[in-house]
Design a protein around this motif. Structure first.
Motif, PDB file in Angstrom:
ATOM      1  N   GLU A   1       0.880  -1.265   0.028  1.00 38.02           N
ATOM      2  CA  GLU A   1       0.174  -0.002  -0.041  1.00 38.02           C
ATOM      3  C   GLU A   1       0.917   1.270  -0.066  1.00 38.02           C
ATOM      4  N   GLU A   2       1.851   1.176   0.668  1.00 40.55           N
ATOM      5  CA  GLU A   2       2.801   2.276   0.799  1.00 40.55           C
ATOM      6  C   GLU A   2       3.603   2.633  -0.700  1.00 40.55           C
TER       7      GLU A   2
ATOM      8  N   TYR B   1       2.321   1.819  -3.480  1.00 39.55           N
ATOM      9  CA  TYR B   1       1.296   2.129  -4.305  1.00 39.55           C
ATOM     10  C   TYR B   1       1.219   3.814  -3.897  1.00 39.55           C
ATOM     11  N   HIS B   2       1.205   4.345  -2.776  1.00 43.70           N
ATOM     12  CA  HIS B   2       1.064   5.705  -2.586  1.00 43.70           C
ATOM     13  C   HIS B   2       2.108   6.692  -3.140  1.00 43.70           C
TER      14      HIS B   2
ATOM     15  N   THR C   1       1.428   7.461  -6.401  1.00 44.07           N
ATOM     16  CA  THR C   1       0.650   8.561  -6.575  1.00 44.07           C
ATOM     17  C   THR C   1       1.132   9.836  -6.495  1.00 44.07           C
TER      18      THR C   1
ATOM     19  N   TYR D   1       8.697  11.278   1.523  1.00 49.59           N
ATOM     20  CA  TYR D   1       8.008  10.122   2.082  1.00 49.59           C
ATOM     21  C   TYR D   1       8.878   8.902   2.455  1.00 49.59           C
TER      22      TYR D   1
END
Length: 209
Positions: free
Chosen positions: A156-157, A159-160, A163, A173
């Motif tokens: 999930e990270e 994927y973030h 984006t 990040y």
């Protein structure tokens, strides 16, 4: 700018600049890849996360066909080009076996001169703890994509990260992530050493009170 891409959804996050080797065996993707090879066109890997297509992916270029099998399977080498956002999803594309859809490319809003120095320091600490050496080129503009799979981010990270449309923000990040995990991993290493010493005779210095 809008465009159309055939889709090869996968349960992973592909990044621009990334080299990805794929084994193609399903009839729909054999059709897709054969068309890409014949017509010298690209395809998209939209990330399939938690049984969903959240919308972002990476356009991929076939670098080479490594191996063809008699039954139609093949091994290919691909390279990530650009991030895209899906505008619609067709499954299947009319008169095809595979899915596809309209996309818009996501351009970076900045091109920083270099890599955040603290990020390089934390990467060095991480690799020292793991006793591994990861090669990367700090001169590449989209540096964050080189290390996105190599710093322990969850899917999930990862994927973030895809984006985020700013290289500076992507580096920050990853740095925030490393600032959290590196101290924990360092403490775990010290704990492992203490466990190894448990039961051994210790030569302790006397304490002065």
């Amino acid at each position: 700018m809008e465009s159309f891409l055939p889709f090869f959804p996968l349960n992973l996050v592909a990044y621009p600049t990334e080299n990805l080797n794929l084994h193609i065996f399903e009839p729909r993707y054999r059709q897709l890849i054969n068309e890409c090879l014949e017509e010298q066109k690209t395809f998209g890997i939209p990330a399939f996360i938690n049984n969903k297509l959240p919308g972002y992916g990476t356009e991929m270029q076939i670098v080479s066909l490594s191996k063809s099998y008699e039954d139609g399977r093949m091994d290919i080498k691909t390279k990530g080009l650009k991030v895209f956002r899906m505008l619609n999803f067709q499954n299947p594309v009319p008169n095809k076996l595979y899915a596809g859809g309209r996309i818009t490319y996501v351009e970076d809003t900045d091109t920083p001169d270099g890599v955040i120095s603290e990020l390089l320091l934390q990467l060095d600490r991480l690799h020292h703890i793991l006793q591994t050496k990861v090669n990367f080129d700090t001169q590449v503009q989209q540096f964050s994509y080189q290390i996105g799979h190599k710093v322990g981010l969850s899917q999930e990270e990862e994927y973030h990260l895809l984006t985020i449309d700013s290289e500076t923000e992507r580096q920050r990040y990853i740095l925030r992530h490393l600032n959290k995990v590196v101290p924990v991993m360092s403490e775990m290493e010290r704990t492992k050493e203490r466990i190894k010493l448990n039961g051994h005779f210790k030569n302790l210095d006397p304490l002065n009170f």
